[in-house]
Motif scaffolding. Sequence first.
Motif, short mmCIF file in Angstrom:
data_model
loop_
_atom_site.label_atom_id
_atom_site.label_comp_id
_atom_site.label_asym_id
_atom_site.label_seq_id
_atom_site.Cartn_x
_atom_site.Cartn_y
_atom_site.Cartn_z
N THR A 117 -17.57 16.13 46.29
CA THR A 117 -17.27 17.61 45.42
C THR A 117 -16.47 18.49 46.27
OG1 THR A 117 -19.32 17.33 44.11
CG2 THR A 117 -18.25 19.36 44.14
N VAL B 98 -22.99 17.97 37.22
CA VAL B 98 -21.81 17.29 37.14
C VAL B 98 -21.54 16.61 38.64
CG1 VAL B 98 -19.39 17.46 37.13
CG2 VAL B 98 -20.83 18.23 35.34
N THR C 25 -15.00 8.00 42.46
CA THR C 25 -15.74 8.86 41.36
C THR C 25 -15.73 10.22 42.35
OG1 THR C 25 -16.72 7.64 40.05
CG2 THR C 25 -16.86 9.76 39.73
N ASN D 225 -14.43 14.27 37.91
CA ASN D 225 -15.34 15.18 37.14
C ASN D 225 -15.01 16.57 37.77
OD1 ASN D 225 -16.38 12.94 36.08
ND2 ASN D 225 -17.94 12.68 37.61
N ASN E 74 -12.36 14.18 33.73
CA ASN E 74 -13.35 14.65 33.03
C ASN E 74 -13.44 16.16 33.02
OD1 ASN E 74 -15.60 13.85 31.32
ND2 ASN E 74 -16.73 12.75 32.88
N ASN E 75 -12.70 16.76 32.24
CA ASN E 75 -12.61 18.10 32.39
C ASN E 75 -13.03 19.35 31.52
OD1 ASN E 75 -10.87 20.57 33.52
ND2 ASN E 75 -9.96 20.19 31.39
N VAL F 130 -19.50 15.11 29.84
CA VAL F 130 -19.10 14.59 31.20
C VAL F 130 -19.85 13.05 31.08
CG1 VAL F 130 -19.10 14.50 33.49
CG2 VAL F 130 -18.46 16.71 32.27
N TYR F 131 -21.11 13.07 30.96
CA TYR F 131 -21.72 11.80 30.84
C TYR F 131 -21.21 10.99 29.69
CZ TYR F 131 -25.28 8.32 30.20
OH TYR F 131 -25.84 7.19 30.31
N ALA G 262 -15.44 14.62 42.50
CA ALA G 262 -15.31 15.95 41.72
C ALA G 262 -14.68 17.15 42.36
CB ALA G 262 -16.95 16.49 41.37
N THR H 6 -21.73 12.69 39.80
CA THR H 6 -20.46 12.26 40.61
C THR H 6 -21.12 11.31 41.83
OG1 THR H 6 -19.26 14.20 39.98
CG2 THR H 6 -18.40 12.85 41.94
N LEU I 152 -18.37 9.21 31.01
CA LEU I 152 -18.54 8.05 32.26
C LEU I 152 -19.15 7.14 31.62
CD1 LEU I 152 -20.25 10.73 34.76
CD2 LEU I 152 -17.93 9.67 34.91
#
Length: 260
Positions: A249, A165, A183, A142, A91-92, A121-122, A185, A169, A125
């Motif tokens: 993350t 973001v 999930t 993400n 999800n970039n 991004v949302y 990031a 995540t 998802l």
Amino acid sequence: MSNLKDKTIIITGAAMGLGLAAAIECASRGANLALIDFNAESLEKAKASIKEQFPQIKLITTVADVSDESAVKAYVAQTLETFGRIDGFYNNAGIEGRQAPMTEYDIEMFKKVIDINLMGVYYGLRYVIPVMQKQNYGRIVNVASVGGIRGVMNQTAYVASKHAVSGMTKNAALEYARYGINTNAIAPGAILTPMVAEAFVQINPTDPKSAEAEYASSNPSKRLGLPEEVGKVAAFLLSDDCSYINGQTIAIDGGQSNSY
Ligand code: NAD
């Protein structure tokens, strides 16, 4: 390495930069790809280059703007129809916006950054997770930024979007780990992509190379990162090898975010 063999992975913002590097890395590990970007011409070039290097993989492309909910719904449906499942989601896609002090930040640009970096991004998802839930399997990465864990001068909208973001995540991990969905990031520092080249032009329009050199000199590794270095971490997080990492993350910044 073939730890993504026959996995189906969606990559947004796949036409250049970090998305393209991740696509190449995933293809080299045997993944089939659904590449999404709103730049049709660059996406076509990326497709041709990947097909030439990895003729054995299956690859589709969709021109879509990730800030358009119906376009996101459509690329997810198209991927499912073509491949029958979605194993991984990178999800970039994102933009930096313009650099300006907080109180002078252009409001329309602020909303655009939020629309793409947060809502894009949302939406991803929102439509990918139900597919993975049915499969009881999924790997989502993400793309946040060090601007998702630290402040960055003159980049309020970007920093707000990337903290969001990182936050989403954590929630995705809490809510969907029980369905076999991991999930995570990533938080890249300055990586040499077209987006970062443009940032150095904004910092020093007459001599962007000196802005780049100054930035690199403050990094413990004394250099900027390369898209391939991020692509390898992404591919790991999209594989079965990260089966017990969830909601994290992960900074990829040569150590810079540890600095005080
Ligand atoms: P880039 O500008 O080089 O490439 C981004 C790609 O995304 C382009 O192909 C562009 O066409 C596409 N894109 C942009 N907005 C889109 C939209 N609304 N819908 C569909 N496609 C869209 O950027 P990059 O450096 O590769 O950045 C990719 C991601 O990594 C972004 O989310 C960015 O914030 C993040 N990031 C990059 C760095 C870095 O140093 N390069 C650092 C931290 C985070």
